[in-house]
Scaffold this motif. Structure first.
Motif: not given
Length: 370
Positions: A96-101, A118-123
């Motif tokens: 369920g994560s919405e962002a990665v770092i 690609r997965g619709g998440m913020r980076a």
């Protein structure tokens, strides 16, 4: 075994199996990975990179030694980091994560950005200001990452992102994330699938030391399942200006032309030392001059364009050639594509570059020696 045969064995494509049937490494090696039917697979069809014979390097080693190049620079974002990132991002999405770092010397940022988007998440990526090759920075920006350049080296950047991930709802995707190594271990599976056994030596560049750890994991799992009869000696090579595993202590100010392995405090240090012991392997430093010589050799003699850090594996093999057993099979891992760092290629080559000629057939022919 050949890749097409591997596809058929996996039940992909039947008798008409082609490269287009390759589904990406999670689906290809699903039973070896910690995924379930509910895991949303975020893939760019990474993996299935070639194992290229290296006849010129083999001849230089002599003694009937066969050298192959595992060219992971042909992954979608141009480096081996895609193997780990497809797993890390898929599992982050599942949670369920919405962002990665991440902290990065370049390749991790490119892969994290591509797979996150690609997965619709913020980076978000932290980089050492001024110490990331332009090709890699360009990738992260174009993929849509939010890039933060800090006045410090990679090790400081990693400390910051670990702290951020501990304090805020964001997923860390550096190689401290265990899913990264799960994805990266599939490269060992591919090597065995291609050779029908493990090699005698596996030569690999070492920076944060996650990849050598992952390869060893993969070889062990395949051997336990009866897919290979032996395990390789794991030979890790670091740049002389950034060689904490060779020196036995942290390097506070790592310095090398091989930016991808310019890391003074590898997060997987303990795992890598365990690999060295268990495989009867070793770590050695190679100078920037030796790396560049191997880099040019790969391009001009083998036709393979890798980034400088990748060439550390070949530089190390050439340096330790006298130790290679007669008749051995050796795999050198090339972790990234040469287009990641075009500036180094332009600055370091032995080619002739003729400029300023008139647009005239006779003038061009004369330069060519006709």
């Amino acid at each position: 075994m050949p890749l097409i045969q591997t596809l058929r064995q996996l039940g992909l494509g039947g008798a008409r199996a082609t490269m287009q049937d390759w589904p990406g490494l999670i689906e290809a090696y699903r039973r070896w990975l910690p995924v379930s039917q509910s895991t949303p697979v975020i893939s760019l069809r990474e993996g299935a990179t070639p194992l290229i014979p290296a006849p010129v390097i083999s001849e230089r080693i002599g003694k009937g030694v066969r050298v192959y190049l595992k060219y992971d620079g042909l992954n979608p974002t141009g480096s081996f980091k895609d193997r780990g990132m497809t797993m890390a991002i898929s599992k982050a999405k599942e949670a369920g994560s919405e962002a990665v770092i991440c902290a990065s010397t370049g390749n991790t940022s490119a892969a994290a950005a591509a797979y996150a988007r690609r997965g619709g998440m913020r980076a978000f990526v932290l980089i050492p200001d001024g110490y990331v090759a332009q090709g890699k920075l360009a990738q992260a920006l174009l993929y849509g990452a939010e890039v933060i350049a800090i006045k410090g080296n990679f090790d400081r950047a990693l400390a910051i992102v670990r702290d951020v991930a501990d304090r805020y709802p964001i997923t860390l995707v550096n190689s401290v994330n265990p899913y990264r190594l799960q994805g990266q271990k599939t490269a060992a599976f591919e090597v065995v699938d291609a050779l029908s056994d493990a090699p005698d030596w596996l030569c690999i560049p070492v920076g944060n030391a996650g990849n050598i750890t992952a390869y060893w994991m993969g070889f062990n799992e395949y051997r336990q399942a009866g897919h290979c009869r032996k395990l390789p000696r794991m030979m890790g090579f670091q740049a002389a200006g950034s060689a904490p595993l060779v020196l036995g202590h942290t390097v506070e100010q790592p310095d090398t032309i091989a930016t991808a392995i310019r890391i003074g405090n590898p997060v997987n240090r303990d795992n890598a030392l365990k690999v060295e012991r268990e495989s009867n392997g070793g770590f050695m430093a190679v100078t920037d001059a030796e790396i560049i010589d191997a880099y040019k050799l790969l391009g001009s003699q083998e036709g393979v364009f890798c980034e400088p850090a990748s060439a550390a594996s070949v530089a190390g093999l050439l340096k330790r050639r006298d130790e290679v057993p007669a008749g051995a099979t050796v795999v050198c891992v090339l972790t990234g594509n040469g287009l990641k760092d075009p500036a180094t290629a332009i600055e370091h080559n032995d080619s002739k570059f003729h400029t300023g000629l008139e647009a005239d057939t006779d003038a061009v022919a004369a330069v060519m020696g006709f």
